[in-house]
Design a protein around this motif. Sequence first.
Motif, PDB file in Angstrom:
ATOM      1  N   MET A  73       1.046  10.979   5.578  1.00  0.00           N
ATOM      2  CA  MET A  73       0.371   9.512   5.171  1.00  0.00           C
ATOM      3  C   MET A  73      -0.504   9.337   6.798  1.00  0.00           C
ATOM      4  O   MET A  73      -0.926  10.312   8.236  1.00  0.00           O
ATOM      5  CB  MET A  73       1.760   9.541   7.397  1.00  0.00           C
ATOM      6  N   ARG A  74      -1.832   8.682   6.216  1.00  0.00           N
ATOM      7  CA  ARG A  74      -2.945   9.097   7.086  1.00  0.00           C
ATOM      8  C   ARG A  74      -3.455   7.476   7.257  1.00  0.00           C
ATOM      9  O   ARG A  74      -4.488   7.385   8.426  1.00  0.00           O
ATOM     10  CB  ARG A  74      -4.025   9.466   6.119  1.00  0.00           C
ATOM     11  N   TYR A  75      -2.801   6.075   6.246  1.00  0.00           N
ATOM     12  CA  TYR A  75      -3.093   5.113   7.172  1.00  0.00           C
ATOM     13  C   TYR A  75      -2.233   3.883   7.330  1.00  0.00           C
ATOM     14  O   TYR A  75      -0.564   4.584   7.183  1.00  0.00           O
ATOM     15  CB  TYR A  75      -3.494   4.154   6.073  1.00  0.00           C
ATOM     16  N   ILE A  76      -2.276   3.715   8.394  1.00  0.00           N
ATOM     17  CA  ILE A  76      -1.513   2.632   9.698  1.00  0.00           C
ATOM     18  C   ILE A  76      -1.426   1.622   9.831  1.00  0.00           C
ATOM     19  O   ILE A  76      -3.072   1.047   9.806  1.00  0.00           O
ATOM     20  CB  ILE A  76      -1.428   3.740  11.097  1.00  0.00           C
ATOM     21  N   VAL A  77      -1.289   0.377   8.947  1.00  0.00           N
ATOM     22  CA  VAL A  77      -0.864  -0.855   8.708  1.00  0.00           C
ATOM     23  C   VAL A  77      -0.728  -1.257   9.777  1.00  0.00           C
ATOM     24  O   VAL A  77       0.645  -1.455  10.938  1.00  0.00           O
ATOM     25  CB  VAL A  77      -0.631  -1.486   7.913  1.00  0.00           C
ATOM     26  N   VAL A  78      -0.971  -2.468  11.044  1.00  0.00           N
ATOM     27  CA  VAL A  78      -0.848  -2.943  12.215  1.00  0.00           C
ATOM     28  C   VAL A  78      -0.614  -4.395  11.809  1.00  0.00           C
ATOM     29  O   VAL A  78      -1.391  -4.356  10.990  1.00  0.00           O
ATOM     30  CB  VAL A  78      -1.690  -2.747  13.438  1.00  0.00           C
ATOM     31  N   PHE A  79       0.776  -5.139  12.091  1.00  0.00           N
ATOM     32  CA  PHE A  79       0.637  -6.083  11.763  1.00  0.00           C
ATOM     33  C   PHE A  79       1.992  -7.182  13.188  1.00  0.00           C
ATOM     34  O   PHE A  79       2.473  -6.111  13.786  1.00  0.00           O
ATOM     35  CB  PHE A  79       1.579  -6.492  10.669  1.00  0.00           C
ATOM     36  N   ALA A  80       2.241  -8.273  12.522  1.00  0.00           N
ATOM     37  CA  ALA A  80       3.367  -9.015  12.967  1.00  0.00           C
ATOM     38  C   ALA A  80       4.081  -9.732  12.482  1.00  0.00           C
ATOM     39  O   ALA A  80       3.628 -10.119  11.386  1.00  0.00           O
ATOM     40  CB  ALA A  80       2.937  -9.721  14.428  1.00  0.00           C
ATOM     41  N   GLN A  81       5.114  -9.965  13.014  1.00  0.00           N
ATOM     42  CA  GLN A  81       6.423 -10.400  12.078  1.00  0.00           C
ATOM     43  C   GLN A  81       7.106 -11.672  13.347  1.00  0.00           C
ATOM     44  O   GLN A  81       8.120 -10.933  14.554  1.00  0.00           O
ATOM     45  CB  GLN A  81       7.350  -9.924  11.605  1.00  0.00           C
ATOM     46  N   GLN A  82       7.141 -12.320  13.393  1.00  0.00           N
ATOM     47  CA  GLN A  82       8.278 -13.293  14.140  1.00  0.00           C
ATOM     48  C   GLN A  82       6.776 -12.876  15.662  1.00  0.00           C
ATOM     49  O   GLN A  82       8.002 -12.973  16.678  1.00  0.00           O
ATOM     50  CB  GLN A  82       9.510 -13.425  14.748  1.00  0.00           C
ATOM     51  N   GLU A  83       6.576 -12.582  15.809  1.00  0.00           N
ATOM     52  CA  GLU A  83       5.612 -12.391  17.039  1.00  0.00           C
ATOM     53  C   GLU A  83       5.980 -11.048  17.903  1.00  0.00           C
ATOM     54  O   GLU A  83       5.336 -10.838  18.924  1.00  0.00           O
ATOM     55  CB  GLU A  83       5.769 -13.174  18.339  1.00  0.00           C
ATOM     56  N   ILE A  84       6.490 -10.398  17.028  1.00  0.00           N
ATOM     57  CA  ILE A  84       6.628  -9.029  17.230  1.00  0.00           C
ATOM     58  C   ILE A  84       5.698  -8.127  16.525  1.00  0.00           C
ATOM     59  O   ILE A  84       5.113  -8.427  15.720  1.00  0.00           O
ATOM     60  CB  ILE A  84       7.930  -8.493  17.258  1.00  0.00           C
ATOM     61  N   GLY A  85       4.809  -6.820  17.009  1.00  0.00           N
ATOM     62  CA  GLY A  85       3.890  -5.912  16.734  1.00  0.00           C
ATOM     63  C   GLY A  85       5.244  -4.790  16.369  1.00  0.00           C
ATOM     64  O   GLY A  85       5.752  -4.839  16.682  1.00  0.00           O
ATOM     65  N   TYR A  86       4.751  -4.447  15.138  1.00  0.00           N
ATOM     66  CA  TYR A  86       4.739  -3.174  13.842  1.00  0.00           C
ATOM     67  C   TYR A  86       3.860  -2.810  13.223  1.00  0.00           C
ATOM     68  O   TYR A  86       2.937  -3.282  12.988  1.00  0.00           O
ATOM     69  CB  TYR A  86       5.421  -3.681  13.080  1.00  0.00           C
ATOM     70  N   ALA A  87       4.191  -1.306  12.845  1.00  0.00           N
ATOM     71  CA  ALA A  87       3.109  -0.515  11.889  1.00  0.00           C
ATOM     72  C   ALA A  87       4.062   0.543  11.560  1.00  0.00           C
ATOM     73  O   ALA A  87       5.487   0.754  11.578  1.00  0.00           O
ATOM     74  CB  ALA A  87       2.454   0.631  12.931  1.00  0.00           C
ATOM     75  N   VAL A  88       3.133   0.464  10.403  1.00  0.00           N
ATOM     76  CA  VAL A  88       4.086   1.103   9.290  1.00  0.00           C
ATOM     77  C   VAL A  88       2.771   2.351   7.969  1.00  0.00           C
ATOM     78  O   VAL A  88       1.685   2.103   7.556  1.00  0.00           O
ATOM     79  CB  VAL A  88       4.483   0.344   8.146  1.00  0.00           C
ATOM     80  N   GLY A  89       3.380   3.174   8.196  1.00  0.00           N
ATOM     81  CA  GLY A  89       2.144   4.530   7.448  1.00  0.00           C
ATOM     82  C   GLY A  89       2.160   5.100   5.510  1.00  0.00           C
ATOM     83  O   GLY A  89       2.740   4.373   5.309  1.00  0.00           O
ATOM     84  N   PHE A  90       1.163   5.068   5.337  1.00  0.00           N
ATOM     85  CA  PHE A  90       0.727   4.938   4.239  1.00  0.00           C
ATOM     86  C   PHE A  90      -0.290   6.492   4.148  1.00  0.00           C
ATOM     87  O   PHE A  90      -0.594   6.987   4.557  1.00  0.00           O
ATOM     88  CB  PHE A  90      -0.161   3.788   2.968  1.00  0.00           C
ATOM     89  N   ASP A  91      -0.260   6.801   2.885  1.00  0.00           N
ATOM     90  CA  ASP A  91      -1.125   7.522   2.271  1.00  0.00           C
ATOM     91  C   ASP A  91      -1.493   7.236   1.652  1.00  0.00           C
ATOM     92  O   ASP A  91      -2.932   8.372   1.658  1.00  0.00           O
ATOM     93  CB  ASP A  91      -0.100   8.902   1.101  1.00  0.00           C
ATOM     94  N   ASN A  92      -2.183   6.492   0.713  1.00  0.00           N
ATOM     95  CA  ASN A  92      -3.491   6.307   0.648  1.00  0.00           C
ATOM     96  C   ASN A  92      -3.652   4.865   1.104  1.00  0.00           C
ATOM     97  O   ASN A  92      -3.017   3.975   1.432  1.00  0.00           O
ATOM     98  CB  ASN A  92      -4.413   5.844  -0.832  1.00  0.00           C
ATOM     99  N   LEU A  93      -5.511   4.380   1.265  1.00  0.00           N
ATOM    100  CA  LEU A  93      -5.852   2.833   1.526  1.00  0.00           C
ATOM    101  C   LEU A  93      -5.418   1.777   0.498  1.00  0.00           C
ATOM    102  O   LEU A  93      -5.124   0.499   1.715  1.00  0.00           O
ATOM    103  CB  LEU A  93      -7.103   3.054   2.412  1.00  0.00           C
ATOM    104  N   ALA A  94      -4.947   1.792  -0.477  1.00  0.00           N
ATOM    105  CA  ALA A  94      -5.360   1.211  -0.940  1.00  0.00           C
ATOM    106  C   ALA A  94      -3.491   0.415  -1.167  1.00  0.00           C
ATOM    107  O   ALA A  94      -3.509  -0.712  -0.703  1.00  0.00           O
ATOM    108  CB  ALA A  94      -5.291   1.245  -2.442  1.00  0.00           C
ATOM    109  N   ASP A  95      -2.939   1.538  -0.673  1.00  0.00           N
ATOM    110  CA  ASP A  95      -1.511   1.178  -0.410  1.00  0.00           C
ATOM    111  C   ASP A  95      -0.825  -0.200   0.354  1.00  0.00           C
ATOM    112  O   ASP A  95       0.412  -0.568   0.959  1.00  0.00           O
ATOM    113  CB  ASP A  95       0.093   2.060  -0.612  1.00  0.00           C
ATOM    114  N   ALA A  96      -1.800   0.952   1.604  1.00  0.00           N
ATOM    115  CA  ALA A  96      -1.779  -0.287   3.292  1.00  0.00           C
ATOM    116  C   ALA A  96      -2.688  -0.900   2.602  1.00  0.00           C
ATOM    117  O   ALA A  96      -1.540  -2.489   3.261  1.00  0.00           O
ATOM    118  CB  ALA A  96      -2.412   0.816   3.780  1.00  0.00           C
ATOM    119  N   ILE A  97      -3.344  -1.797   2.039  1.00  0.00           N
ATOM    120  CA  ILE A  97      -4.139  -2.817   2.097  1.00  0.00           C
ATOM    121  C   ILE A  97      -3.120  -4.155   1.493  1.00  0.00           C
ATOM    122  O   ILE A  97      -2.918  -4.997   1.644  1.00  0.00           O
ATOM    123  CB  ILE A  97      -5.446  -3.208   1.398  1.00  0.00           C
ATOM    124  N   ASP A  98      -3.030  -3.441  -0.098  1.00  0.00           N
ATOM    125  CA  ASP A  98      -1.241  -3.785  -1.000  1.00  0.00           C
ATOM    126  C   ASP A  98      -0.255  -4.735   0.065  1.00  0.00           C
ATOM    127  O   ASP A  98       0.147  -5.784  -0.036  1.00  0.00           O
ATOM    128  CB  ASP A  98      -1.336  -3.694  -1.958  1.00  0.00           C
TER     129      ASP A  98
END
Length: 84
Positions: A1-26
């Motif tokens: 896991m190299r890329y961590i995406v950060v996002f919010a859902q219903q005003e709660i912050g989350y993060a999820v890891g991905f091995d490649n940037l294309a999957d993270a952006i997708d």
Amino acid sequence: MRYIVVFAQQEIGYAVGFDNLADAIDFLFWGYEEYELLPYGTFDLLTGDVWPYEHRGERIVNIDNEIISRTAQHYIKSAIRHMN
């Protein structure tokens, strides 16, 4: 896991890891399009770079890169603790 995406859902912050940037952006793209996620951006664990998310060329949320970085690093530390 190299890329961590950060996002919010219903005003709660989350993060999820991905091995490649294309999957993270997708993930952020479809999360915003289909699942009402509020994408912040992506953090590169190897370089420390932060890329704020732009949906179709426009930023969805104006959030400081430091928040993306800190959230991603907290996610990694938490994941490591749970592995031990």
